[in-house]
Design a protein around this motif. Structure first.
Motif, mmCIF file in Angstrom:
data_model
loop_
_atom_site.group_PDB
_atom_site.id
_atom_site.type_symbol
_atom_site.label_atom_id
_atom_site.label_comp_id
_atom_site.label_asym_id
_atom_site.label_seq_id
_atom_site.Cartn_x
_atom_site.Cartn_y
_atom_site.Cartn_z
ATOM 1 N N ARG A 1 0.852 -1.194 0.000
ATOM 2 C CA ARG A 1 0.000 0.000 0.000
ATOM 3 C C ARG A 1 0.887 1.243 0.000
ATOM 4 N N THR A 2 0.358 2.359 -0.530
ATOM 5 C CA THR A 2 1.094 3.620 -0.617
ATOM 6 C C THR A 2 0.501 4.639 0.348
ATOM 7 N N VAL A 3 1.371 5.419 0.975
ATOM 8 C CA VAL A 3 0.941 6.416 1.958
ATOM 9 C C VAL A 3 0.296 7.613 1.255
ATOM 10 N N LEU A 4 -0.890 8.004 1.721
ATOM 11 C CA LEU A 4 -1.578 9.188 1.202
ATOM 12 C C LEU A 4 -1.418 10.391 2.120
ATOM 13 N N ARG A 5 -1.231 10.139 3.416
ATOM 14 C CA ARG A 5 -1.056 11.212 4.394
ATOM 15 C C ARG A 5 0.113 10.877 5.305
ATOM 16 N N THR A 6 0.894 11.878 5.658
ATOM 17 C CA THR A 6 2.030 11.654 6.542
ATOM 18 C C THR A 6 1.556 11.112 7.882
ATOM 19 N N MET A 7 2.257 10.088 8.380
ATOM 20 C CA MET A 7 1.954 9.488 9.684
ATOM 21 C C MET A 7 3.217 9.488 10.537
ATOM 22 N N GLU A 8 3.046 9.852 11.811
ATOM 23 C CA GLU A 8 4.164 9.870 12.734
ATOM 24 C C GLU A 8 4.411 8.469 13.292
ATOM 25 N N ASN A 9 5.579 8.292 13.924
ATOM 26 C CA ASN A 9 5.920 7.014 14.536
ATOM 27 C C ASN A 9 4.888 6.634 15.603
ATOM 28 N N GLY A 10 4.333 5.429 15.515
ATOM 29 C CA GLY A 10 3.351 4.957 16.486
ATOM 30 C C GLY A 10 1.926 5.331 16.159
#
Length: 279
Positions: free
Chosen positions: A98-107
């Motif tokens: 899958r490809t990231v659409l929105r930035t996600m932080e660690n955890g």
């Protein structure tokens, strides 16, 4: 002998009493411990494994097994759309990512709205809902809210043109989602940039209406607040006379009474003399 017997008896009673006292204290301690364990067990919330990121991931990155892990999450607080099993996240196999659409932080929990489907890229097609279409609108610094538009924002669309030789501005669509600004679909950009066009997600009927509006006039966008849930009906219209507060004067026709005359000649002069008209 009798004295020794009495002493032995008293010693035995004393030891027995001490044993009873010690046993009672031990039993009370165990009961308190059990009560505390029961109270602690009652506070334990049922959990379920949820996939979260193991590092900061940004728009366009592919998520591999190294980028995610499972942690225990309270069942009654699992975010909607979160992935809870390996089979669910890698539904088409471990190699179909899958490809990231929105930035996600660690955890941060991985949710469906933040990633594409298995094997899909982060293009516009992954952002379009079922039955919806992408339509591009030409904008500039004025009509494009000074460059503060970002993918994911919602806008109202106004049309300015001429109707019956009157200059008119009309609200033709409300709360329309933006899916791209110029050639960027990344909603994480924070700096303002003057765009030349924006792409909106609309129905086929709206596509036809917007295409006609863009061909016959000028489209302007108005940014809707993120927390604004006000329902605004399309059809608001302002023309030049309303804008300037000009009231059109009503023309009243005044019908004058007919005037009848007769002509008489006095020498070389012709004189008209008014008389009462008769039908």
């Amino acid at each position: 002998m009798r004295l020794i017997f009495v002493l032995v008896l008293m010693l035995g009673l004393g030891l027995a009493g001490f044993a009873v006292y010690t046993a009672k204290g031990f039993i009370e301690t165990k009961e308190n411990q059990l009560a505390q364990e029961r109270a602690a067990a009652a506070k334990i919330v049922p959990t379920k494994d949820v996939y979260v990121t193991t590092r900061r991931v940004e728009y366009g990155e592919k998520l591999t097994e190294k980028d995610i892990k499972t942690i225990a999450w309270p069942e009654n607080a699992i975010p909607e759309g979160a992935f809870t099993s390996h089979e669910e996240f890698f539904s088409k196999g471990d190699d179909v990512l899958r490809t990231v659409l929105r930035t996600m932080e660690n955890g941060e929990p991985v949710m469906e709205v933040k990633v594409t489907g298995p094997g899909e890229d982060a293009g516009l097609t992954s952002r379009l809902g079922k039955g919806m279409r992408a339509f591009a609108i030409r904008v500039d610094v004025t009509t494009g809210v000074s460059g503060f538009l970002r993918p994911g924002d919602r806008v109202d669309i106004y049309w300015s043109g001429s109707i019956n030789r009157k200059d008119v501005t009309r609200l033709i669509d409300t709360n329309v989602p933006l899916i791209a600004v110029d050639q960027t679909a990344n909603s994480d950009r924070s700096s303002a940039a003057i765009a030349r066009n924006v792409t909106v997600e609309v129905s086929p009927v709206q596509v036809a209406a917007l295409a006609q509006a863009q061909a016959t006039g000028r489209l302007s966008l108005s940014l809707v607040g993120a927390q604004d849930d006000t329902i605004v009906e399309a059809g608001i219209e302002v023309d030049q006379t309303e804008l300037l507060g000009i009231r059109e004067q009503e023309v009243i026709e005044v019908q004058e009474d007919p005037v009848c005359t007769i002509r008489t000649r006095r020498g070389a002069e012709v004189v008209e003399i008014p008389i009462q008209c008769t039908n």
